[in-house]
Structure formats: structure tokens, C-alpha cells
Design a protein around this motif. Sequence first.
Motif, PDB file in Angstrom:
ATOM      1  N   ARG A 128      30.554  47.676 -47.617  1.00 36.28           N
ATOM      2  CA  ARG A 128      29.198  46.815 -47.796  1.00 36.28           C
ATOM      3  C   ARG A 128      29.780  45.669 -48.948  1.00 36.28           C
ATOM      4  O   ARG A 128      30.187  46.180 -50.149  1.00 36.28           O
ATOM      5  CB  ARG A 128      28.251  47.553 -48.320  1.00 36.28           C
ATOM      6  N   ASP A 129      29.478  44.565 -48.936  1.00 34.09           N
ATOM      7  CA  ASP A 129      29.421  43.472 -49.800  1.00 34.09           C
ATOM      8  C   ASP A 129      30.955  43.395 -50.366  1.00 34.09           C
ATOM      9  O   ASP A 129      30.976  42.720 -51.265  1.00 34.09           O
ATOM     10  CB  ASP A 129      28.587  43.902 -51.036  1.00 34.09           C
ATOM     11  N   LYS A 130      31.864  43.581 -49.376  1.00 35.50           N
ATOM     12  CA  LYS A 130      33.273  43.629 -49.887  1.00 35.50           C
ATOM     13  C   LYS A 130      34.135  42.796 -48.537  1.00 35.50           C
ATOM     14  O   LYS A 130      33.796  43.047 -47.473  1.00 35.50           O
ATOM     15  CB  LYS A 130      34.076  44.803 -50.150  1.00 35.50           C
ATOM     16  N   PRO A 131      34.984  42.126 -48.831  1.00 41.59           N
ATOM     17  CA  PRO A 131      35.657  41.336 -47.794  1.00 41.59           C
ATOM     18  C   PRO A 131      36.519  42.399 -46.849  1.00 41.59           C
ATOM     19  O   PRO A 131      36.741  43.566 -47.288  1.00 41.59           O
ATOM     20  CB  PRO A 131      36.820  40.330 -48.530  1.00 41.59           C
ATOM     21  N   PHE A 132      37.086  42.074 -45.773  1.00 44.12           N
ATOM     22  CA  PHE A 132      37.745  42.848 -45.124  1.00 44.12           C
ATOM     23  C   PHE A 132      39.191  43.150 -45.587  1.00 44.12           C
ATOM     24  O   PHE A 132      39.568  42.316 -46.714  1.00 44.12           O
ATOM     25  CB  PHE A 132      38.198  41.970 -43.620  1.00 44.12           C
ATOM     26  N   SER A 133      39.953  44.233 -45.582  1.00 45.66           N
ATOM     27  CA  SER A 133      40.839  44.465 -46.111  1.00 45.66           C
ATOM     28  C   SER A 133      42.071  43.777 -45.751  1.00 45.66           C
ATOM     29  O   SER A 133      42.052  42.919 -44.283  1.00 45.66           O
ATOM     30  CB  SER A 133      41.614  45.979 -45.672  1.00 45.66           C
ATOM     31  N   PHE A 134      43.057  43.119 -46.684  1.00 48.45           N
ATOM     32  CA  PHE A 134      44.014  42.276 -46.171  1.00 48.45           C
ATOM     33  C   PHE A 134      45.438  43.080 -45.537  1.00 48.45           C
ATOM     34  O   PHE A 134      45.796  43.969 -46.153  1.00 48.45           O
ATOM     35  CB  PHE A 134      44.718  41.507 -47.326  1.00 48.45           C
ATOM     36  N   LEU A 135      45.694  42.562 -44.300  1.00 42.85           N
ATOM     37  CA  LEU A 135      46.354  43.629 -43.677  1.00 42.85           C
ATOM     38  C   LEU A 135      47.627  42.937 -43.006  1.00 42.85           C
ATOM     39  O   LEU A 135      48.747  43.218 -42.300  1.00 42.85           O
ATOM     40  CB  LEU A 135      45.743  44.360 -42.330  1.00 42.85           C
ATOM     41  N   ASP A 136      47.453  41.415 -43.169  1.00 45.16           N
ATOM     42  CA  ASP A 136      48.694  40.593 -42.574  1.00 45.16           C
ATOM     43  C   ASP A 136      49.941  40.953 -42.936  1.00 45.16           C
ATOM     44  O   ASP A 136      51.112  40.633 -42.108  1.00 45.16           O
ATOM     45  CB  ASP A 136      48.396  38.958 -42.941  1.00 45.16           C
ATOM     46  N   HIS A 137      50.315  41.519 -44.169  1.00 44.62           N
ATOM     47  CA  HIS A 137      51.461  41.920 -44.503  1.00 44.62           C
ATOM     48  C   HIS A 137      51.959  43.029 -43.856  1.00 44.62           C
ATOM     49  O   HIS A 137      53.561  43.180 -43.932  1.00 44.62           O
ATOM     50  CB  HIS A 137      51.666  41.972 -46.052  1.00 44.62           C
ATOM     51  N   ALA A 138      51.287  44.075 -43.251  1.00 49.22           N
ATOM     52  CA  ALA A 138      51.612  45.219 -42.719  1.00 49.22           C
ATOM     53  C   ALA A 138      51.560  45.151 -41.232  1.00 49.22           C
ATOM     54  O   ALA A 138      52.156  46.251 -40.653  1.00 49.22           O
ATOM     55  CB  ALA A 138      50.871  46.199 -43.349  1.00 49.22           C
ATOM     56  N   LEU A 139      50.637  44.414 -40.774  1.00 52.59           N
ATOM     57  CA  LEU A 139      50.746  44.536 -39.050  1.00 52.59           C
ATOM     58  C   LEU A 139      51.234  43.296 -38.493  1.00 52.59           C
ATOM     59  O   LEU A 139      50.602  42.080 -38.995  1.00 52.59           O
ATOM     60  CB  LEU A 139      49.114  44.568 -38.706  1.00 52.59           C
ATOM     61  N   LYS A 140      52.356  43.379 -37.760  1.00 45.94           N
ATOM     62  CA  LYS A 140      53.239  42.151 -37.423  1.00 45.94           C
ATOM     63  C   LYS A 140      53.314  42.497 -35.702  1.00 45.94           C
ATOM     64  O   LYS A 140      53.403  43.344 -35.494  1.00 45.94           O
ATOM     65  CB  LYS A 140      54.449  42.004 -38.099  1.00 45.94           C
ATOM     66  N   SER A 141      53.847  41.121 -35.519  1.00 47.31           N
ATOM     67  CA  SER A 141      54.072  41.192 -34.000  1.00 47.31           C
ATOM     68  C   SER A 141      55.618  40.831 -33.937  1.00 47.31           C
ATOM     69  O   SER A 141      56.291  40.316 -34.650  1.00 47.31           O
ATOM     70  CB  SER A 141      53.324  39.924 -33.374  1.00 47.31           C
ATOM     71  N   GLY A 142      56.071  41.567 -32.672  1.00 47.88           N
ATOM     72  CA  GLY A 142      57.491  41.646 -32.708  1.00 47.88           C
ATOM     73  C   GLY A 142      57.905  42.640 -31.846  1.00 47.88           C
ATOM     74  O   GLY A 142      57.105  43.741 -31.506  1.00 47.88           O
ATOM     75  N   ASP A 143      59.111  42.510 -30.977  1.00 49.58           N
ATOM     76  CA  ASP A 143      59.687  43.640 -30.224  1.00 49.58           C
ATOM     77  C   ASP A 143      60.339  44.659 -31.165  1.00 49.58           C
ATOM     78  O   ASP A 143      61.477  44.493 -31.780  1.00 49.58           O
ATOM     79  CB  ASP A 143      60.602  43.052 -29.183  1.00 49.58           C
ATOM     80  N   SER A 144      59.909  45.878 -31.318  1.00 51.57           N
ATOM     81  CA  SER A 144      60.321  46.829 -32.391  1.00 51.57           C
ATOM     82  C   SER A 144      61.682  47.436 -31.957  1.00 51.57           C
ATOM     83  O   SER A 144      62.399  47.871 -32.686  1.00 51.57           O
ATOM     84  CB  SER A 144      59.381  48.190 -32.329  1.00 51.57           C
ATOM     85  N   LEU A 145      62.122  47.164 -30.552  1.00 56.93           N
ATOM     86  CA  LEU A 145      63.538  47.846 -30.198  1.00 56.93           C
ATOM     87  C   LEU A 145      64.573  46.739 -30.182  1.00 56.93           C
ATOM     88  O   LEU A 145      65.845  47.087 -30.448  1.00 56.93           O
ATOM     89  CB  LEU A 145      63.322  48.352 -28.607  1.00 56.93           C
ATOM     90  N   VAL A 146      64.088  45.686 -30.310  1.00 54.21           N
ATOM     91  CA  VAL A 146      65.054  44.426 -30.413  1.00 54.21           C
ATOM     92  C   VAL A 146      65.103  43.901 -31.837  1.00 54.21           C
ATOM     93  O   VAL A 146      64.358  42.993 -32.326  1.00 54.21           O
ATOM     94  CB  VAL A 146      64.797  43.455 -29.582  1.00 54.21           C
ATOM     95  N   GLY A 147      66.219  44.126 -32.772  1.00 54.51           N
ATOM     96  CA  GLY A 147      66.066  43.451 -34.170  1.00 54.51           C
ATOM     97  C   GLY A 147      66.839  44.316 -34.919  1.00 54.51           C
ATOM     98  O   GLY A 147      67.607  45.507 -34.806  1.00 54.51           O
ATOM     99  N   LEU A 148      67.146  44.062 -36.469  1.00 57.67           N
ATOM    100  CA  LEU A 148      67.830  44.564 -37.316  1.00 57.67           C
ATOM    101  C   LEU A 148      67.020  45.453 -38.268  1.00 57.67           C
ATOM    102  O   LEU A 148      66.083  44.997 -38.579  1.00 57.67           O
ATOM    103  CB  LEU A 148      68.552  43.433 -38.141  1.00 57.67           C
ATOM    104  N   VAL A 149      67.487  46.455 -38.347  1.00 55.65           N
ATOM    105  CA  VAL A 149      66.655  47.705 -39.029  1.00 55.65           C
ATOM    106  C   VAL A 149      67.138  47.861 -40.384  1.00 55.65           C
ATOM    107  O   VAL A 149      66.294  48.166 -41.271  1.00 55.65           O
ATOM    108  CB  VAL A 149      66.950  48.879 -38.198  1.00 55.65           C
ATOM    109  N   ASN A 150      68.556  47.965 -40.605  1.00 57.67           N
ATOM    110  CA  ASN A 150      68.660  48.113 -42.196  1.00 57.67           C
ATOM    111  C   ASN A 150      69.561  46.692 -42.678  1.00 57.67           C
ATOM    112  O   ASN A 150      69.963  46.080 -41.867  1.00 57.67           O
ATOM    113  CB  ASN A 150      69.603  49.208 -42.198  1.00 57.67           C
ATOM    114  N   GLU A 151      69.612  46.823 -44.043  1.00 57.54           N
ATOM    115  CA  GLU A 151      69.930  45.768 -44.706  1.00 57.54           C
ATOM    116  C   GLU A 151      71.481  45.491 -44.673  1.00 57.54           C
ATOM    117  O   GLU A 151      72.063  44.145 -44.375  1.00 57.54           O
ATOM    118  CB  GLU A 151      69.903  45.760 -46.247  1.00 57.54           C
ATOM    119  N   GLU A 152      72.336  46.640 -44.115  1.00 54.61           N
ATOM    120  CA  GLU A 152      73.772  46.513 -44.003  1.00 54.61           C
ATOM    121  C   GLU A 152      74.144  45.497 -42.742  1.00 54.61           C
ATOM    122  O   GLU A 152      74.882  44.736 -42.672  1.00 54.61           O
ATOM    123  CB  GLU A 152      74.290  47.705 -43.534  1.00 54.61           C
TER     124      GLU A 152
END
Length: 810
Positions: free
Chosen positions: A126-150
Motif C-alpha cells: 500500500r502507498d508504495k511503488p511497484f518493486s523494481f525488477l528490470d535488472h533481474a527479469l530479462k528476455s533471451g534464450d537461456s540455452l544459447v549464450g555464454l555462461v562464464n567470464e572465461e
Amino acid sequence: MRYTLEPLVYQPGPAEGVPESEWRVKPADELLKLKVVDPAAGSGAFLVAATRYLGERVVEAWERDGLPEELRQDSGDGEADSSAELEDVRLYAKRRVAASCIYGVDRDDMAVELAKLSMWLETLARDKPFSFLDHALKSGDSLVGLVNEEQVRAFHTDPEEGRAINGRLSGDVEDYIGRVLGEVTELRREIESLPPVKDPEEVRQKEKLNAQANARLTQLRLACDGVVAAALAAERYAELDLEDYEKKLQDAEDKKYNWQDAYNRLLTFLSDEFLELLDEETYDFYKEEATRSKIRDWLRGNRDHPIKPMHWAIEFPEVMGNGGFDAVVGNPPFSGGQKLTGNIGRDVREYLVVDIAKGKRGSADLCSYFLLRNLDLAPKGRTGIIATNTIAQGKSSAVGLYQVIERGWSIYRAVKSQDWPGSANVHVSLVWAGHAGEQEKVFLGDGVVPGITPELDERSRATGKPWVLVANAGKSFQGSNVLGEGFILSYSQVCDLIQKNSKNSEVLFPYLIGRDLNSRPDCSASRWVISFGSMAEEEARGYVEPFDIVERKVKPVRMKNKREARKKYWWRFAERAPGLYSSIASLERVLVITQTSNTQSPVLVSNGQIFDQKLVVFSSSGYGDLCFRSSIFQYGWTVRQSSSMKKDKVFTPSDSAETIPMPTSSSRMAEVGESLDGDRRKIMLRRDLGLTKLYNLVHDPKLQDDEDINQIREIHIEIDEAVKEAYGWGDLELQHGHYETEQGVRWTIDPKVRVEILDRLLELNFDRHAEEERKGIWPPKKKSRKTAKVKKAATPVMQDGLFPPEGTLF
């Protein structure tokens, strides 16, 4: 959700193997450092569940250790006395959890927005804005991409390979990558450190920090996209239009080389471009746009839209650079192994095999690749997923769950198969894996077990794959693959053909299929079939009317078949199973079982029929064999060794019959087998029940006073006791009754006794195999490719212009 997070939130707790009454929740500050992700978040159901669970544990910790300063200031006395105040505390705990613990990814942009909405509604104050979640919920293909810094630093999905071919990228480029990731990590940690937003200004502050982080990643994200795009393009490299840079990638004389070579060459070219783009003196905006366009084309492939890779290493550097997530949860999408390539494309399939499955090939379900990705995301954590029950079978198990074990993880809890709670007719497995504590209890279903195998069975003392035994050779066969509806006739059509020419009866047979065997009270064939056996075309044409039918209805279809033999010999069955019919030619009756069936009940039926490919036929007519194949010993072995279609187990000669060490048949087995054959047949005919309906009643625990059903149950008790006696295992107490199994509730033996039986059978298989080796009869001799002409047995005979009535074939 609960079983994934419990070991992480309590200490001591389930990881230490202590009773639940002794569990102690960790301090709230430690709980709020946990990182939980759903890589296929959908509308956010698992994220909401994780938020609720962790929020409750945070409140539990606050109740023990005291409320945080901000809540003590609000309440005045530091205690939440009223229910309203307690609700405020719970809501604040969930907002804290959402702000610092919960992450989600989905390839569908709309799904991500729905997940944000679900989380906003769950944490709305009540009386508070929505939680900010843009930094934690993202779109993309989880199986296709680089996982680690190496992978990012080496500009390659395989860092070791990347360092070998991209050595020139060290120095300034590595410094650039480290600098960018360091800056982005600090920005994201600043977002995370801020408390749940209380006013719009705090929302704007987080939005600004998030925008700065995203802007700083622009070129690095493009470089990571390039690494993945090259991997996808390598699969179809020969088909690419390489235009002006073709000469840099291949010699005109050599256009065929393997995937790894193609990938390395494409990366070498891209790395040269990125070196120019990162250098202020050589940077060219138009060159960057051309590179971006090229990468986008490679990511698109043959799809309508490009894949959007999820580069975990740069999108969540504060997590992946700190050891990864603590827990990965979710319900990844289902996509059958054989259909997977068509659904996602050959390029993505190759990427999954090379990057995620580490080169392990097989027609695995997509959920197996998600499971392996979860290991990469939480290398020291836990994962819990809902998957199709095929994850524990065949190729899916080899690609997924076996690699879970090989990589040092353990399956600490599982439900092998249960109905999907929704409307879809799907059976799912629940799997929890992690680095379990030495004293942590392992659960299969609701029971504690010594361990869990990659097939999601209880680990027992006897392990390994059974041997095919020479003693079992030539005793079980699959039926004929007719391959052509034009071969199949109704009873009236057969009558017409024989009335035209009695000679036609020589190529007309009853056609028994699994549905007939399991559903008709007399287990008789409902249709007939034209069979020319191994006849040459000229001989087959001598049966004018049947041949004309096959030529009109079968030949056009066969001419489209890819296999030359099936086109060349279009008037014959695709697979005639000559070994089967030769082995049973002298028998009046044969033992038959439906290959895919929850019932798995063999029956003695009349010979002189064509048996469908989905039937397994034994070259036996003995009651002792009927007894053994009807026993829990055979059924349990089939369940353990065979794959399944939904809940139904698949009986295959190679897995279910050729490997099982059989006992010496006894007079008691023959007597009880005869009793089963006679009494069951009478009950089925009298009550108009097929095998499936009959055994559904046998397995129904509500039917306790049905005389016929109890009679069948008693016969099966006698069957199992007779087989147990034949093995010499009199020490076993089978304890028949209704038990919950992966096939549902069944009239069977105690599950723990069944495990012991399967251990003994496997040990006996090993002993029999060793004996065959000592005798020099193993390995078995290869079968001759010469096939004997099938003898025609029990040809239907006209009687006053009619065939024998239905019911006489049982």
C-alpha cells in the motif's frame, strides 16, 4: 520449490540429515544473499513461489533474531503484535527477497512482462511503488549464450580452444572486458544494495543505474552475440553466402570441413573485426553496423526472427562472477527428442550438443539440455525441475541425468513419473539434484532410499547393464511390419475373395494386433491381411484378386518410400519376420504379448495368424512359459530394462526377453499357468472383458469382494510363488497387495522385495553370461542372412461357405 531451497535455508537442516524438529533457519542477512533463478520463467509461477518461500523463512529468522531497524521504527516497539502488522512484515520480507534474490529469464518478451506483473502483484504494498525488477527479469534464450567470464575473455564457447586460436586478443582486449564487467558488476550491486523502493524517485534511481549498466554492455554484448552466431552459422557453413569475406574463411578447393574448423574460422574473422571496432583509431560506425547485421543474419538462420542469446556472464555478472546461482528451479519446455531438430533448427541443435551436452549426442528431450544448463548456472548449488518422464529414459537419460552424475552431482530427490496436474495428457518426472551432504537423506517418491540412479530408480547393490544371453536366443520375436493399409481386409472382404477363387485362401490370414489382444474378450483378430510371404512378383500375381488389391492400394504408397527394398518388393510386407514364422510353424498355439501396454499380460493364442509388429511372439506354447512371462519377475525386469510410452512399458525382445535369466520350468509353474489360461479365459468371455479392462479391475483396490477378480489375484500369487520356488529363492516374502508404483496403484509385491528380486536377477545374468563365456558359446554366432521360406500354418478353411466363427482363435 521447497525441496530445492530447504537445504539452503536451514543449518542444521536436511543437508545435515537432522530431524526436522532440529532444523534452524539461517539469519535473515544470509537468506537475503541467496540467488534463485528460473531460466524458463514463463509467467513467473516459480518465481512467485520462491519469493513466498524465502519470504516466510526471512520472517522466521526475524521472529527469532529480531526485526530489522526499518521495521522496528515503523512498529514502535520492535514487535508485530497484530495480524495486520504481521502481514506487513511478511510483505516487506517478500519485497526484500524480490529485490535481491529472485532472477528469471524467458525467450518470450511478453512472458517476461507477465512474470514482472506476477511479481509486482505478489509484492505490491500500500502507498508504495511497484518493486523494481528490470535488472533481474530479462528476455533471451537461456540455452544459447555464454555462461562464464572465461568464455567471454577467450571469445569462444570453449575457453581452452579459444585461447589457442585467439591469442592475439589478450592484453588490451582482456583489460577492456575486465574493465567493462567490473563497472557493470558495481552498478548492479548498487541496484541490489538499495532497499525496496518506497517512492517514485527511488524507482528512477534504479532505472538510471540499470540503464547505465546496459549501455556499458552494448559492444561487449555484440561480441558475445558474435561468438554464438558463429557457432550457429558453422553448422550450415557450406550454405552461407559469404560474399566479400569468403576468401578469408575457406579455400576454393576445400569447402568441406568439420563443425569445429568452421566455427574457429568464423570466429577468427569476427575477432579481427572486433579488434578494429575496439580501437578508437580504426573504429568505423558503418563497419559496426555491418558486423551487427551479419551477426543478426547468422542468429536468424532459417527462422522468422533471430535468436536472442542470453549471455549469463555479462547480464548477471554480480552472480556468475561470484560462483553462480544458489538454486535453479522451473518447468522447462517439453520437446520430444525426435522432433527437437525440427522445432529448434539443426544449427541450434548442434549448438546444444557441443556447448551444453559437451559433445554427447542422442535424441534427448529439450528438458535434458535445460537440466545440464542448470548445472552451469549453479555449479555449487541445487536445482529442481519438472520434466517429461522421458528424461529418465534412453537417450535423454544418457545425455542429461547420466552427465549430472558424471559431473559430480547427485540426485537427492525424485518422483519418477506422475500425471501432469493440468489438462495435457502428459506424465512428468520431478528431479532435484545438487551436491548433497554426506548425511542428507535421499528420497524417491515419499520413501528414503540408498540412492537414485540416472533412470530415477532406487540404487541397489547390483548395478550395470545386463548381457544378452545365448540361452535366450531365438525364443522371442517382434511381429510383421505390414506397412500398407491396402494389405488389410475385413471379414466380409475375405469371404468375397475366397468365393471368387478358393486358392486365395492360401494368402489370407487373420491379422492380430495389440488392440485386439488387449481389448477383445477372446483375444481374436478383428481383421485379416493379404500376405504373399517371400513370393516373387510372378508367383504372387497368380493370386489375381488379392494381388490386384495390393497393386492398387499398396504400390502407389510404397513407390514414395525412401527405402529401395520397400519400393522394389512393394507386394511384400516391409518386415516379414521370417524367423518368427519359421520358429512357430509346428505349434498350434503360441504365446503373445502386446509390446506397449500397461497390462503386460501374455496370452496363448492360435497359430496360423499374421502377428503385428507391435506384438512380441514367443516360440512356445507351454503353460510353464505362460506362468513365467506373467510373473512379477518378468514384469519387474521389463519395467527396469525397457523404455516407456507415457506410463506404458515397452516389452522388446532384446531388452525384456533376451537378457532375463530364466529358471528351469517346473510342474508347479505348468499347473498354475494352465489355471491362468483356463480360468482367465472363462471370466473374460463371461463378463465380456478384454485383458486391459480385466487387469484394471485386478489393480483396483476398491474391488475387494469381487469373486472373479479375487480369483485372478490368487492365481497371480501362485504364479509368483511358483516362479520364486523355481529360482530357489524361498527366503523371499513377496507380500502381495495393492501398492503405489510408477504405473499407478497395482496388485503386486512389496516394492522393496521387487528391488531385491531385480538385484538377484541382474547378478544371475552376470553369472550366466560368465558361464557362457567359459563354455566358449559367447559371443553368439552371427545369424545367417539367409531366410527360410515361411511355412504356412493353419490356413483358414471354408466350411459351408463360411470361416470359423469369431472366438475360436483364442
